[in-house]
Design a protein around this motif. Structure first.
Motif, PDB file in Angstrom:
ATOM      1  N   THR A 103     -14.399   1.008   2.836  1.00 18.39           N
ATOM      2  CA  THR A 103     -13.972   0.805   1.438  1.00 18.39           C
ATOM      3  C   THR A 103     -15.000   1.021   0.421  1.00 18.39           C
ATOM      4  O   THR A 103     -14.637   1.431  -0.753  1.00 18.39           O
ATOM      5  CB  THR A 103     -13.235  -0.804   1.532  1.00 18.39           C
ATOM      6  OG1 THR A 103     -12.285  -0.516   2.488  1.00 18.39           O
ATOM      7  CG2 THR A 103     -12.425  -0.872  -0.009  1.00 18.39           C
ATOM      8  N   LEU A 104     -16.143   0.325   0.628  1.00 14.67           N
ATOM      9  CA  LEU A 104     -16.957   0.495  -0.366  1.00 14.67           C
ATOM     10  C   LEU A 104     -17.619   1.970  -0.592  1.00 14.67           C
ATOM     11  O   LEU A 104     -17.597   2.436  -1.874  1.00 14.67           O
ATOM     12  CB  LEU A 104     -18.213  -0.229   0.209  1.00 14.67           C
ATOM     13  CG  LEU A 104     -18.133  -1.870   0.205  1.00 14.67           C
ATOM     14  CD1 LEU A 104     -19.308  -2.482   0.666  1.00 14.67           C
ATOM     15  CD2 LEU A 104     -17.991  -2.332  -1.276  1.00 14.67           C
ATOM     16  N   LEU A 148      -6.097   6.339  -4.044  1.00 11.80           N
ATOM     17  CA  LEU A 148      -7.223   5.927  -3.262  1.00 11.80           C
ATOM     18  C   LEU A 148      -7.469   4.348  -3.093  1.00 11.80           C
ATOM     19  O   LEU A 148      -8.012   3.648  -2.152  1.00 11.80           O
ATOM     20  CB  LEU A 148      -8.375   6.289  -4.124  1.00 11.80           C
ATOM     21  CG  LEU A 148      -8.673   7.622  -3.790  1.00 11.80           C
ATOM     22  CD1 LEU A 148     -10.014   8.185  -4.925  1.00 11.80           C
ATOM     23  CD2 LEU A 148      -9.244   8.228  -2.452  1.00 11.80           C
ATOM     24  N   ASN A 149      -6.764   3.639  -4.157  1.00 16.08           N
ATOM     25  CA  ASN A 149      -6.656   2.164  -4.092  1.00 16.08           C
ATOM     26  C   ASN A 149      -5.779   1.673  -3.100  1.00 16.08           C
ATOM     27  O   ASN A 149      -6.094   0.889  -2.383  1.00 16.08           O
ATOM     28  CB  ASN A 149      -6.578   1.548  -5.346  1.00 16.08           C
ATOM     29  CG  ASN A 149      -7.453   1.515  -6.369  1.00 16.08           C
ATOM     30  OD1 ASN A 149      -8.658   1.540  -6.019  1.00 16.08           O
ATOM     31  ND2 ASN A 149      -7.169   1.654  -7.653  1.00 16.08           N
ATOM     32  N   GLU A 169      -6.367   7.893  -8.425  1.00 20.52           N
ATOM     33  CA  GLU A 169      -7.243   6.389  -8.171  1.00 20.52           C
ATOM     34  C   GLU A 169      -6.320   5.533  -7.914  1.00 20.52           C
ATOM     35  O   GLU A 169      -6.543   4.644  -6.715  1.00 20.52           O
ATOM     36  CB  GLU A 169      -7.557   6.059  -9.597  1.00 20.52           C
ATOM     37  CG  GLU A 169      -8.746   6.766 -10.151  1.00 20.52           C
ATOM     38  CD  GLU A 169     -10.164   6.502  -9.445  1.00 20.52           C
ATOM     39  OE1 GLU A 169     -10.333   5.441  -8.980  1.00 20.52           O
ATOM     40  OE2 GLU A 169     -11.034   7.446  -9.329  1.00 20.52           O
ATOM     41  N   LEU A 186      -7.163  -0.061   4.369  1.00 25.89           N
ATOM     42  CA  LEU A 186      -8.527  -0.282   5.051  1.00 25.89           C
ATOM     43  C   LEU A 186      -8.938  -1.791   5.153  1.00 25.89           C
ATOM     44  O   LEU A 186      -9.099  -2.220   6.334  1.00 25.89           O
ATOM     45  CB  LEU A 186      -9.596   0.542   4.374  1.00 25.89           C
ATOM     46  CG  LEU A 186      -9.783   2.128   4.590  1.00 25.89           C
ATOM     47  CD1 LEU A 186     -10.618   2.667   3.747  1.00 25.89           C
ATOM     48  CD2 LEU A 186      -9.680   2.360   6.102  1.00 25.89           C
ATOM     49  N   VAL A 187      -8.709  -2.548   4.152  1.00 26.35           N
ATOM     50  CA  VAL A 187      -9.034  -3.995   4.258  1.00 26.35           C
ATOM     51  C   VAL A 187      -8.137  -4.644   5.033  1.00 26.35           C
ATOM     52  O   VAL A 187      -8.366  -5.617   5.592  1.00 26.35           O
ATOM     53  CB  VAL A 187      -9.400  -4.415   2.751  1.00 26.35           C
ATOM     54  CG1 VAL A 187      -9.446  -5.964   2.644  1.00 26.35           C
ATOM     55  CG2 VAL A 187     -10.614  -3.841   2.161  1.00 26.35           C
ATOM     56  N   SER A 218       0.987  -1.008   0.165  1.00 23.83           N
ATOM     57  CA  SER A 218       0.078   0.013  -0.033  1.00 23.83           C
ATOM     58  C   SER A 218       0.881   1.243   0.298  1.00 23.83           C
ATOM     59  O   SER A 218       0.359   2.119  -0.776  1.00 23.83           O
ATOM     60  CB  SER A 218      -0.972   0.022   1.138  1.00 23.83           C
ATOM     61  OG  SER A 218      -1.646   1.146   1.286  1.00 23.83           O
ATOM     62  N   THR A 243     -15.383   4.534  -0.194  1.00 25.91           N
ATOM     63  CA  THR A 243     -14.337   5.107  -0.783  1.00 25.91           C
ATOM     64  C   THR A 243     -14.189   4.871  -2.310  1.00 25.91           C
ATOM     65  O   THR A 243     -13.909   5.559  -3.224  1.00 25.91           O
ATOM     66  CB  THR A 243     -12.885   4.625  -0.262  1.00 25.91           C
ATOM     67  OG1 THR A 243     -12.991   4.856   1.091  1.00 25.91           O
ATOM     68  CG2 THR A 243     -12.032   5.200  -0.968  1.00 25.91           C
ATOM     69  N   ILE A 244     -14.708   3.599  -2.693  1.00 27.66           N
ATOM     70  CA  ILE A 244     -14.830   3.270  -4.071  1.00 27.66           C
ATOM     71  C   ILE A 244     -15.914   3.886  -4.809  1.00 27.66           C
ATOM     72  O   ILE A 244     -15.655   4.286  -5.818  1.00 27.66           O
ATOM     73  CB  ILE A 244     -15.186   1.674  -4.307  1.00 27.66           C
ATOM     74  CG1 ILE A 244     -13.751   0.921  -3.793  1.00 27.66           C
ATOM     75  CG2 ILE A 244     -15.671   1.117  -5.599  1.00 27.66           C
ATOM     76  CD1 ILE A 244     -14.043  -0.678  -3.735  1.00 27.66           C
ATOM     77  N   ASN A 255      -7.581   2.074   0.229  1.00 27.58           N
ATOM     78  CA  ASN A 255      -8.725   1.007   0.121  1.00 27.58           C
ATOM     79  C   ASN A 255      -7.947  -0.471   0.831  1.00 27.58           C
ATOM     80  O   ASN A 255      -8.576  -1.366   1.529  1.00 27.58           O
ATOM     81  CB  ASN A 255      -9.262   0.550  -1.046  1.00 27.58           C
ATOM     82  CG  ASN A 255     -10.289   1.741  -1.415  1.00 27.58           C
ATOM     83  OD1 ASN A 255     -10.768   2.394  -0.492  1.00 27.58           O
ATOM     84  ND2 ASN A 255     -10.665   1.714  -2.805  1.00 27.58           N
ATOM     85  N   GLN A 302     -14.084  -2.558   5.731  1.00 29.76           N
ATOM     86  CA  GLN A 302     -14.551  -2.988   4.376  1.00 29.76           C
ATOM     87  C   GLN A 302     -15.752  -2.051   4.132  1.00 29.76           C
ATOM     88  O   GLN A 302     -15.885  -1.954   2.907  1.00 29.76           O
ATOM     89  CB  GLN A 302     -14.858  -4.585   4.326  1.00 29.76           C
ATOM     90  CG  GLN A 302     -13.818  -5.277   4.639  1.00 29.76           C
ATOM     91  CD  GLN A 302     -14.125  -6.863   4.610  1.00 29.76           C
ATOM     92  OE1 GLN A 302     -15.070  -7.271   4.701  1.00 29.76           O
ATOM     93  NE2 GLN A 302     -13.092  -7.736   5.246  1.00 29.76           N
TER      94      GLN A 302
END
Length: 129
Positions: free
Chosen positions: A67-68, A38-39, A35, A45-46, A10, A70-71, A42, A64
């Motif tokens: 994360t949704l 941001l990934n 992007e 976070l996971v 990450s 954020t997506i 994510n 999680q």
């Protein structure tokens, strides 16, 4: 799996995205770099959600769920950002950020402040009068 592996991955992804934001001149590549950043968030976070859920079995998996969100925000950001870039490209003919910034600041008019041609014209008008 150890927490260090996704954390290092990450961090590498985030640094790559940060380099892309700071070094690229094309607006589409800057959006792609955002992007990537941001990934990386994510992934963190996971990874931390899974790591913390091992300690307490009765968790809500809030990492999680975040994360949704954020997506979803990233999808909206890329849609609006791409629409803005396409509109600017149609109007100005370029998506180069440096050229767009220079034209917005008025550096195309000849002088460093953009006032040099106007000063020359007033001097000529005073000389003819």
């Amino acid at each position: 799996m150890h927490l260090a592996y996704p954390a290092v991955l990450s961090a590498l992804l985030f640094c790559t995205g940060l380099y892309g934001v700071l070094a690229r001149r094309n607006a589409i590549l800057v959006l792609m770099s955002v992007e990537l950043m941001l990934n990386a968030v994510n992934l963190n976070l996971v990874a931390f959600d899974v790591w913390l859920s091992k300690a307490a079995r009765d968790t809500l998996h809030s990492g999680q769920a975040l994360t949704l969100f954020t997506i979803a925000i990233a999808a909206a950001e890329i849609g609006i950002g791409l629409a803005i870039v396409l509109a600017v490209y149609r109007n100005r003919g370029t998506s180069d950020i440096d050229k767009l910034r220079d034209s917005a600041e008025g550096h195309e008019s000849g002088g460093p402040d953009g006032d040099a041609p106007a000063a020359d014209q007033t001097g000529k008008a005073e000389a003819t009068a």
